[in-house]
Design an enzyme around this catalytic site. Structure first.
Site, PDB file in Angstrom:
ATOM      1  CE  LYS A   4     -45.314   8.651 -50.845  1.00  0.00           C
ATOM      2  NZ  LYS A   4     -46.116   8.589 -49.695  1.00  0.00           N
ATOM      3  CG  ASP A  15     -41.359   8.633 -49.941  1.00  0.00           C
ATOM      4  OD1 ASP A  15     -41.217   7.396 -49.895  1.00  0.00           O
ATOM      5  OD2 ASP A  15     -42.166   9.265 -49.231  1.00  0.00           O
TER       6      ASP A  15
HETATM    7  O1  C5P Z   1     -36.176   9.467 -45.687  1.00  0.00           O
HETATM    8  P1  C5P Z   1     -37.011  10.547 -45.119  1.00  0.00           P
HETATM    9  O2  C5P Z   1     -36.197  11.701 -44.609  1.00  0.00           O
HETATM   10  O3  C5P Z   1     -38.108  10.985 -46.026  1.00  0.00           O
HETATM   11  O4  C5P Z   1     -37.737   9.919 -43.862  1.00  0.00           O
HETATM   12  C1  C5P Z   1     -38.340  10.698 -42.871  1.00  0.00           C
HETATM   13  C2  C5P Z   1     -38.379   9.937 -41.567  1.00  0.00           C
HETATM   14  O5  C5P Z   1     -39.260   8.813 -41.696  1.00  0.00           O
HETATM   15  C3  C5P Z   1     -37.054   9.324 -41.160  1.00  0.00           C
HETATM   16  O6  C5P Z   1     -36.297  10.254 -40.431  1.00  0.00           O
HETATM   17  C4  C5P Z   1     -37.495   8.155 -40.311  1.00  0.00           C
HETATM   18  O7  C5P Z   1     -37.863   8.592 -39.019  1.00  0.00           O
HETATM   19  C5  C5P Z   1     -38.764   7.695 -40.993  1.00  0.00           C
HETATM   20  N1  C5P Z   1     -38.519   6.594 -41.940  1.00  0.00           N
HETATM   21  C6  C5P Z   1     -38.214   5.337 -41.462  1.00  0.00           C
HETATM   22  N2  C5P Z   1     -37.978   4.327 -42.347  1.00  0.00           N
HETATM   23  C7  C5P Z   1     -38.053   4.543 -43.683  1.00  0.00           C
HETATM   24  C8  C5P Z   1     -38.384   5.818 -44.189  1.00  0.00           C
HETATM   25  C9  C5P Z   1     -38.610   6.828 -43.287  1.00  0.00           C
HETATM   26  O8  C5P Z   1     -38.142   5.107 -40.246  1.00  0.00           O
HETATM   27  N3  C5P Z   1     -37.826   3.532 -44.496  1.00  0.00           N
END
Ligand code: C5P
Length: 318
Positions: A11, A141
C-alpha cells in the site's frame, strides 16, 4: 485443499495526518490508503505438525516469531484451537518483492495473506469483518491490507471506509535499499516534536476526522482527478523523517522536478513515490530518475494503483 497461494499487495498513503494521541499509546490518524500492484506471494501449506514454520526468499526478513506472518498464524492457532488440533500447523513461504522498512506495509500485507489463507485452509468461513478484527490485533495496517483498494482509515488505521477505487493511475516508487526507517521511531519522534499540535479534546478529534472524510482529497479521488490528487498528497511524517534522513528528502526533491502529478513519502518511509498518469509516463520518470541519481543503492519500481487487497494466486490441489 491442503495448500493455498496468495498475492499480497503493498500500500501507499495518499494522505497521512496525525491528529492526536490515544490512551493506548498509539496515534489517532486520518489516512487515505491505496493498494498498488507491487506484491509478495505467500504459499501456505498445512504441515500436520504442531509447528508454525516460516521461510522467506529474502534472508533479511526474520523467519521467526517476530515475523508478522508468523504472528498471524499463531493468532489463528490461539483463536481456533480445534482447527489447529485437527489440521496441525502451517508452513508459510514468502516470496518477497515489497521492500522492507519502506512504508509500504510489506510485513502487514504478508500477515493479512496468512489470515485469509488460514481461513481457507481450515475451512472456517470467517466473514471479512471477522478477518479484519483479527487483523487489527496484528498491526494497524493489516485490516486495510485484507480488503485493499482505496479507503479512508481512521482510529489507529483500522476503521476503514472504502471510497471510489482508482485503477488508471501508476506510481513510481523509489527507495534507498540501505535506508529502512522504524515506524515506532517515526511516531515517537513526531510525538516529541509536534505534541502541541495534537487534538485537545474528543470534539476536536471528531472535527479533524470529519475534515478528511469530507475533504478535498476524497473529492479529487471521487472525480478521479489525478492532477488535483497529486497536489493534495500529504504526509505529516515527512516532518520528522526528512531532517533525520537527508537522502530521503533529497530524493523527493529530485523526483519533484520531474513531470509527475505529485510526489510524497509513503507511511513512515523510506519510500518516496511519484503519482503518474500512465505506465509509459512511469517508465519515462524511472529512466529520468536513474540518470539523475546513479546510485546502485537506489531501488526503483513501477506499479499500478489497484482495487483489491489479498487475492488467491492459484490453489494447488492434492
Ligand atoms: O500497529 P503497528 O504495529 O503497525 O504500529 C507500529 C508502531 O507505529 C506502533 O508501535 C506505534 O509506535 C506507531 N503507530 C502509532 N499510531 C498508529 C499506528 C502506529 O503511534 N495509529
Amino acid at each position: 485443499m491442503h495448500s493455498y497461494s496468495l498475492i499480497a499487495p503493498a500500500k501507499i498513503n495518499l494522505y497521512l495526518e496525525i491528529i492526536g494521541d490515544r490512551p493506548d499509546g498509539y496515534h489517532e490518524l486520518a489516512m487515505i490508503l491505496q493498494s498498488i500492484g507491487l506484491a509478495d506471494r505467500i504459499d501456505l501449506r498445512a504441515n500436520g505438525t504442531d509447528e508454525i514454520r516460516i521461510r522467506c526468499s529474502d534472508p533479511n526478513v526474520p523467519a521467526d516469531e517476530t515475523n508478522l506472518g508468523y504472528q498471524a498464524a499463531a493468532l489463528m492457532a490461539e483463536q481456533f484451537p480445534e482447527s489447529f488440533n485437527r489440521f496441525g500447523g502451517v508452513d508459510i513461504s514468502i516470496q518477497k518483492h515489497i521492500p522492507m522498512g519502506a512504508g509500504l506495509a510489506g510485513g502487514s500485507t504478508d500477515a493479512a495473506a496468512v489470515l485469509v489463507g488460514m481461513d481457507l485452509l481450515w475451512n472456517l468461513g470467517l466473514t471479512q469483518i471477522e478477518i479484519q478484527e483479527l487483523a487489527a490485533k496484528i498491526g494497524s495496517d493489516v485490516p486495510f491490507c485484507v480488503t485493499g483498494g482505496t479507503a479512508i482509515a481512521t482510529g489507529r488505521g483500522e476503521f476503514l471506509a472504502p471510497i471510489t477505487s482508482l485503477e488508471n493511475l501508476y506510481v513510481v516508487l523509489a527507495k534507498y535499499n540501505s535506508i529502512s526507517i522504524s515506524t515506532v521511531w517515526a511516531y515517537q519522534t513526531y510525538r516529541q516534536q509536534f505534541h502541541a499540535s495534537y487534538a485537545k479534546d474528543s470534539q476536536d478529534l471528531t472535527d479533524r476526522r470529519q475534515r478528511v472524510h469530507s475533504g478535498s482529497m476524497v473529492e479529487a479521488i471521487s472525480h478521479r482527478n489525478g492532477k488535483r490528487m497529486g497536489e493534495l498528497l500529504h504526509n505529516d511524517l515527512e516532518k520528522v523523517v526528512f531532517p533525520a534522513y537527508p537522502p530521503v528528502a533529497q530524493l523527493k526533491q529530485e523526483m519533484a522536478q520531474l513531470d509527475t502529478l505529485g510526489v510524497m513519502m509513503s507511511g513512515s518511509g523510506s519510500t518516496v513515490f511519484a503519482l503518474v498518469e500512465s505506465q509509459e509516463q512511469a517508465e519515462t520518470i524511472q529512466n529520468q530518475l536513474r540518470s539523475r541519481i546513479s546510485d546502485e543503492d537506489l531501488g526503483i519500481w513501477i506499479a499500478p494503483l489497484i482495487a483489491n487487497g489479498i487475492q488467491l494466486a492459484r490453489p494447488t490441489a492434492h
